[in-house]
Design a protein around this motif. Structure first.
Motif, short mmCIF file in Angstrom:
data_model
loop_
_atom_site.label_atom_id
_atom_site.label_comp_id
_atom_site.label_asym_id
_atom_site.label_seq_id
_atom_site.Cartn_x
_atom_site.Cartn_y
_atom_site.Cartn_z
N LEU A 1 -5.93 -86.04 72.23
CA LEU A 1 -5.06 -84.65 72.80
C LEU A 1 -4.91 -84.97 74.23
N GLU A 2 -5.82 -85.66 75.22
CA GLU A 2 -5.59 -85.68 76.60
C GLU A 2 -4.65 -86.80 76.95
N SER A 3 -4.65 -87.92 76.04
CA SER A 3 -3.82 -89.12 76.18
C SER A 3 -2.54 -88.63 75.93
N VAL A 4 -2.08 -87.70 74.80
CA VAL A 4 -0.84 -87.44 74.49
C VAL A 4 -0.12 -86.68 75.32
N ASN A 5 -0.78 -85.68 76.00
CA ASN A 5 -0.44 -84.50 77.13
C ASN A 5 -0.07 -85.34 78.19
N SER A 6 -0.85 -86.23 78.61
CA SER A 6 -0.70 -86.99 79.99
C SER A 6 0.62 -87.77 79.80
N ALA A 7 0.83 -88.41 78.64
CA ALA A 7 1.99 -89.25 78.33
C ALA A 7 3.34 -88.58 78.38
N VAL A 8 3.23 -87.26 78.08
CA VAL A 8 3.99 -86.13 78.05
C VAL A 8 4.53 -85.78 79.23
N LEU A 9 3.72 -85.66 80.31
CA LEU A 9 3.91 -85.29 81.46
C LEU A 9 4.53 -86.56 82.08
N GLU A 10 3.76 -87.87 81.95
CA GLU A 10 4.40 -88.96 82.79
C GLU A 10 6.02 -89.19 82.54
N LEU A 11 5.95 -89.11 81.01
CA LEU A 11 7.66 -89.32 80.66
C LEU A 11 8.63 -88.27 80.93
N GLY A 12 8.12 -87.19 81.01
CA GLY A 12 8.81 -86.22 81.07
C GLY A 12 9.66 -85.83 79.85
N TYR A 13 8.72 -86.08 78.67
CA TYR A 13 9.27 -85.76 77.42
C TYR A 13 9.36 -84.15 76.87
N GLN A 14 10.62 -83.95 76.33
CA GLN A 14 11.02 -82.87 75.71
C GLN A 14 11.16 -82.79 74.35
#
Length: 342
Positions: free
Chosen positions: A41-54
């Protein structure tokens, strides 16, 4: 390592690669599944923020059958919604409660027949997961129309007509009004009058019923009761002026909301009456932007708007999950807050 050109739009595969998890795990995190580890959960949420994924909301809706949005409908004229602090509180608390559940609030203001049709089409169109409705007026067609929808809906207060099949969260308006009126009588007031709200709103009629229950006022004692219109300061001032002409020795006023109580205090001062020495005044709502700031500060019946909205949101999300609350109609307690006006 994932490398992006500036104009590339990150994909779910990019998020999974950055987080070091499988695409399926990344998808479960983004769709709110509880079947993921805290680390993932933490890894995916961090990746979303880093990449700006929508995420693709349309695709996500097809998978989850959720839009991530809830409609808040208020059937009132726009000037009333923006001038009455009670409605501002409803919107504020709804935004907070829905935001805490990661759900977007869609505010829908309904007044004209065209608004009604638009709102009905919107609710039927699959744009939201559910709706919170505030439709207090007797001739409002919206409560009847939503009965025909499969959309989960919770009413603030209760609509007119049969409540069969509806879910409601209301405040104990009748008992609160009786409590306020009895307090005026217990402190020595003998000629207590009431300024009521609109006759087509159940909250107003419940508060009038509470006043009548406490005083025994019958239809033959209408001199003691005057409608203050749409819960406004101006309406309260007009009503108090009318009451003073009919009951010049009045010594207690119960107003069905704080704005009308504030207007009544203006009329009393203009007539040379001191509050509370000559006339004690009690309002209803205990609105934080009104009651503590009148002169003198207003004694008022507190209805907890934040608690009401939170209860509505909790009930709505239970319905969205397919759960059926044990009781369809929830009645919240109120309390009398003492200040210097009484």
């Amino acid at each position: 390592m994932v490398v992006h050109r500036p104009n590339d739009r990150p994909t779910l595969e990019d998020v999974a690669a950055r987080a070091g998890v499988s695409r399926a795990t990344a998808s479960r995190v983004l769709n709110g599944s509880p079947k993921v580890s805290p680390a993932a959960l933490e890894s995916v949420n961090s990746a979303v923020l880093e990449l700006g994924y929508q995420p693709n909301q349309a695709a996500r809706t097809l998978v989850t059958r959720r839009t991530g949005a809830v409609a808040v409908l208020i059937s009132e004229p726009q000037p009333k919604i923006f001038n009455d602090p009670h409605f501002a509180g409803l919107v504020k608390y709804a935004a907070m409660a829905l935001g805490a559940r990661d759900s977007q609030m869609v505010l829908v203001l309904v007044h004209t027949p065209e608004d009604q049709l638009r709102a009905q089409r919107f609710l039927a169109g699959g744009h939201v997961d559910g709706a919170l409705l505030f439709t207090p007026h007797q001739d409002d067609p919206l409560p009847l129309s939503v009965r025909k929808l499969s959309l989960p809906v919770v009413f603030g207060g209760r609509p007119w007509g049969s409540l069969r099949g509806l879910h409601t969260v209301d405040n104990d308006n009748e008992n609160g009004a009786a409590m306020a009126t009895r307090y005026l009588m217990e402190r020595g007031c003998r000629r207590v009058v009431s300024i009521t709200g609109p006759a087509d709103e159940l909250a107003a009629t419940d508060r009038l019923a509470g006043f009548r229950a406490a005083t025994g006022a019958s239809d033959t004692e209408l001199a003691r009761i005057t409608e203050g219109g749409f819960f406004s300061r101006e309406g309260g001032e007009r009503a108090a002026t009318a009451l003073l002409s009919r009951v010049p020795d009045l010594d207690g006023v119960f107003a069905a909301n704080d704005l009308m109580a504030a207007g009544a205090m203006t009329a009393l001062r203009a007539a040379g009456k001191r509050v509370p020495q000559d006339v004690a005044v009690v309002g209803f709502d205990d609105d934080e932007s009104v009651a503590p700031h009148t002169d003198p500060p207003l004694t008022s019946v507190r209805q907890d708007t934040g608690r009401q909205v939170q209860s509505m949101v909790d009930r709505l999300f239970a319905l969205i999950r397919g759960e059926e609350p044990r009781q369809r109609h929830q009645l919240l307690p109120v309390e009398l807050v003492h200040r210097n006006s009484a």
